[in-house]
Write an enzyme that holds these catalytic residues in place. Structure first.
Site, PDB file in Angstrom:
ATOM      1  N   THR A   9       0.837  -1.202   0.000  1.00  0.00           N
ATOM      2  CA  THR A   9       0.000   0.000   0.000  1.00  0.00           C
ATOM      3  C   THR A   9       0.874   1.256   0.000  1.00  0.00           C
ATOM      4  OG1 THR A   9      -1.727  -1.159   1.221  1.00  0.00           O
ATOM      5  CG2 THR A   9      -1.807   1.240   1.246  1.00  0.00           C
ATOM      6  N   CYS A  35      25.680   5.955   6.419  1.00  0.00           N
ATOM      7  CA  CYS A  35      25.330   4.535   6.528  1.00  0.00           C
ATOM      8  C   CYS A  35      26.476   3.711   7.099  1.00  0.00           C
ATOM      9  CB  CYS A  35      24.945   3.973   5.162  1.00  0.00           C
ATOM     10  SG  CYS A  35      23.522   4.804   4.437  1.00  0.00           S
TER      11      CYS A  35
END
Length: 389
Positions: A236, A325
């Protein structure tokens, strides 16, 4: 406080936060639902895609919504590798890619793909001749980032795109996470088939991004389910964040040329200040046009980068070492190692990244504080050395 870590993430626009809040409150329907609430949500989704597409001069159907840069990169690289391995198993990338690209190629190697990791020159640019020499009849994918997230080197994407135009079965992916919203980027003009983007790099929300996919290009989906996003990315859609992303991209690109000009002025001030500090060494190319306007990278050999980061943080100046990261890892930077730097220098890299909201006076103030900080750290190091003696 001066936040100088915009390559890691950017503060969302107030208007973007307001839009996200409004959509969450009023348009909470599932865009796949048939009732009115679903239809309203779907309309917002369509408008957001149209806005993103118009900014990049592409078709709305060429935009695939994702959760961010990492997913976009994974979908592009794995999607091509798995979809087209029947016609070849050779992949090409560079030694300085973001981990969300580099680690995917390393995994694909374990699965039997052959990967060529292109070297870079001493400015951080991918060696184009090495790419030409690596191409063969088994090559199905080339993936090269547009702007290196650590040192800001702009890669010759347009040149590579022209070369690959002569290899119709080779698909060209570009990680544009550090360039969309920072430079004028048009995928079709660059000859790119796939291009990744992340909203939080251009003052949008975290957790949302997109992948440009050239019309007609087949890639294998990596998330299977309800078939959203033309069957390429099931799940969704997060309508509030997607609306926020589209708004942020529009706002960021409205006055982009002026923003680029101002950031290059800031960049010049910072570069001149760094050159006046003997202990520091600038990295990258001398030509401004070959470097991203929002990033300046330099090394402080003999000093661990995290020491400098925390010393400046005490005065509320926020910079970073390498990619956010991997900044907590203690090993030397892979990017600086690829440039041929020794372990000492590759462990001392520092990145300053800024927005057009930073003023000339603020940057001059940072330069002054950087000079004081370097002198202070050098003095402390000398005292420690004398004590050991």
């Amino acid at each position: 406080m001066l936040y100088l870590d915009h390559a890691a993430t950017t503060p969302p626009y107030d208007e973007v936060i307001d839009s996200i809040t409004e959509v969450m409150r009023k348009f909470y329907g599932n865009p796949s639902s048939l009732h009115q609430l679903g239809v309203e949500a779907e309309r917002l989704l369509i408008k957001a895609k149209e806005l993103i597409a118009s900014t990049l001069a592409v078709k709305p159907s060429e935009i695939v919504l994702t959760s961010g840069g990492t997913e976009s990169n994974n979908l592009a690289v794995k999607g091509v590798a798995y979809q087209h391995r029947g016609r070849g198993n050779h992949l090409i990338t560079s030694q300085i890619e973001h981990p969300s690209v580099l680690e995917v190629f390393r995994e694909l190697e374990k699965e039997g793909f052959r990967v060529t990791y292109l070297p870079v020159d001493d400015t951080g640019q991918v060696i184009v001749q090495a790419l030409q020499e690596a191409l063969c009849d088994q090559t199905i994918l080339v993936s090269i980032m547009h702007v290196n997230n650590e040192m800001g080197r702009i890669q010759p994407i347009h040149t590579i795109g022209k070369i690959l135009a002569g290899y119709p079965k080779v698909i060209f992916h570009v990680d544009a996470v550090q360039s969309i919203g920072k430079l004028q980027v048009k995928p079709h003009e660059l000859g790119v088939d796939l291009m990744s983007a992340s909203a939080h790099k251009f003052r949008g929300p975290k957790g949302v991004g997109f992948l440009f996919r050239r019309e007609g290009l087949l890639i294998k989906p990596q998330l299977i389910g309800g078939g959203q996003e033309q069957g390429l990315r099931s799940g969704t859609e997060n309508v509030p964040l997607i609306v926020g992303m589209a708004k942020a991209l529009r706002m960021t690109t409205e006055h982009l040329d002026a923003a680029i000009k101002h950031k290059y002025e800031l960049r010049q001030i910072l570069k001149e200040g760094i050159r006046d500090i003997p202990a520091l060494i600038l990295t990258g190319a001398e030509q401004e046009a070959e470097m991203a306007p929002h990033i300046v990278h330099f090394c402080f050999p003999g000093m661990k980068s995290e020491v400098v980061v925390h010393a400046l943080e005490k005065h509320q100046y926020y910079i970073s070492s390498k990619s956010a990261c991997s900044s907590e890892e203690l090993k030397p930077s892979d990017v600086l190692t690829a440039l041929g730097y020794d372990r000492d220098r590759a462990s001392s890299g520092l990145r300053v990244s800024f927005a057009e909201t930073c003023s000339i006076d603020e940057m001059k103030g940072f330069v002054q504080k950087l000079q004081q900080t370097v002198q202070g750290l050098q003095g402390a190091a000398r005292i420690r050395g004398e004590r050991k003696l």
